[in-house]
Design an enzyme around this catalytic site. Structure first.
Site, PDB file in Angstrom:
ATOM      1  CB  CYS A 149      36.481   0.717 -37.693  1.00  0.00           C
ATOM      2  SG  CYS A 149      35.803   0.967 -36.055  1.00  0.00           S
ATOM      3  CD  GLU A 222      35.537  -3.879 -38.047  1.00  0.00           C
ATOM      4  OE1 GLU A 222      34.416  -4.215 -37.646  1.00  0.00           O
ATOM      5  OE2 GLU A 222      36.289  -3.143 -37.389  1.00  0.00           O
TER       6      GLU A 222
HETATM    7  C1  LIG Z   1      35.760  -3.889 -33.833  1.00  0.00           C
HETATM    8  C2  LIG Z   1      34.934  -2.676 -34.094  1.00  0.00           C
HETATM    9  N1  LIG Z   1      34.865  -2.179 -35.346  1.00  0.00           N
HETATM   10  C3  LIG Z   1      34.110  -1.035 -35.559  1.00  0.00           C
HETATM   11  C4  LIG Z   1      33.435  -0.390 -34.566  1.00  0.00           C
HETATM   12  C5  LIG Z   1      32.640   0.825 -34.818  1.00  0.00           C
HETATM   13  N2  LIG Z   1      33.310   1.977 -34.326  1.00  0.00           N
HETATM   14  C6  LIG Z   1      33.529  -0.962 -33.304  1.00  0.00           C
HETATM   15  N3  LIG Z   1      32.878  -0.436 -32.245  1.00  0.00           N
HETATM   16  N4  LIG Z   1      34.257  -2.112 -33.062  1.00  0.00           N
END
Ligand SMILES: Cc1ncc(CN)c(N)n1
Length: 237
Positions: A149, A222
């Site tokens: 993430c 993701e």
């Molecule tokens: C799903 C998702 N993945 C990662 C990020 C980055 N923190 C986010 N804001 N959202």
């Protein structure tokens, strides 16, 4: 750690655990980077409704994601590590989520409406996967789960800046690229990468494989997250 390069005269390059993670995850991350959601956002051409869907889903995703850093504080073995987790928790709530609140205000969506968003099946599956590891796993497992993430968003921020940085002033989503390409976000990602290497040090292959499994799994989530927002997926019933 593995030593590469056989010749005595060679400079020995130490292969870190995160080098292995990075190499093996490339097929998934390339799909993330080339996803139409990411590419259209980079060009400023992403449909507004898709972006709103993303922003609302991501806001509630981040509420759960931030809790992983609180678990990091709980499982850390030293004050420095506790402090860094607390810092990233604060940055998530007050810097990253502020980006969402600002975008929401531009689109006429209240803070309350953002917070009341019901997570879609993909969103729920992703956060429940990580929270389950947070409950039952080691600190190394928690970091392996939350790392894609932070790391892949930083990669995406840098990539979009490189690809479309010359249009950032006129891109309505330019702030998004600036946030994930920023020094603050990059520092957090780099610290988590170093921590992953420290925590993996000396672990047997059996345990490293479990860490890599988490890393690959959340990288796949993701991808599903981009897909879910691009197609504005909701509960079918
Ligand atoms: C799903 C998702 N993945 C990662 C990020 C980055 N923190 C986010 N804001 N959202």
């Amino acid at each position: 750690m593995k030593f590469e390069g056989g010749n005595k005269m060679d400079i020995v390059k130490i292969k870190k655990f995160t080098d292995r993670l990075f190499e093996n995850v490339q097929p998934i991350w390339e799909k993330n980077h080339n996803h139409p959601f990411v590419q259209e956002l980079g060009k400023g051409q992403l449909d507004e409704e898709k972006f709103i869907h993303y922003m609302k889903q991501d806001y509630v995703y981040l509420i759960d994601y931030a809790k992983l850093f609180a678990v990091g504080v709980l499982k850390a073995q030293d004050l420095h590590t506790m402090g860094k987790f607390a810092q990233i928790l604060d940055e998530t709530l007050n810097v990253e989520m502020e980006l969402h609140r600002q975008f929401a205000a531009e689109f006429g969506i209240s803070r309350e409406e953002l917070e009341a968003t019901k997570p879609t099946p993909v969103n729920l599956a992703y956060t429940r996967y990580m929270l389950n590891v947070a409950q039952n796993g080691s600190l190394a497992e928690v970091v392996a789960c939350l790392l894609p993430c932070a790391w892949d968003y930083w990669e995406i921020g840098k990539l979009l800046r490189k690809q479309y940085g010359n249009q950032i002033e006129t891109n309505r989503y330019g702030k998004w690229i600036e946030t994930y390409d920023s020094e603050t976000f990059g520092e957090g990602a780099k610290w988590l990468i170093r921590l992953m290497d420290e925590l993996a040090e000396g672990k047997p292959e059996r345990e490293l494989a479990i860490l890599e499994e988490h890393f690959q799994m959340t990288s796949k989530y993701e991808y599903l997250f981009w897909e879910m927002n691009y197609y504005k997926q909701e509960w079918p019933i």
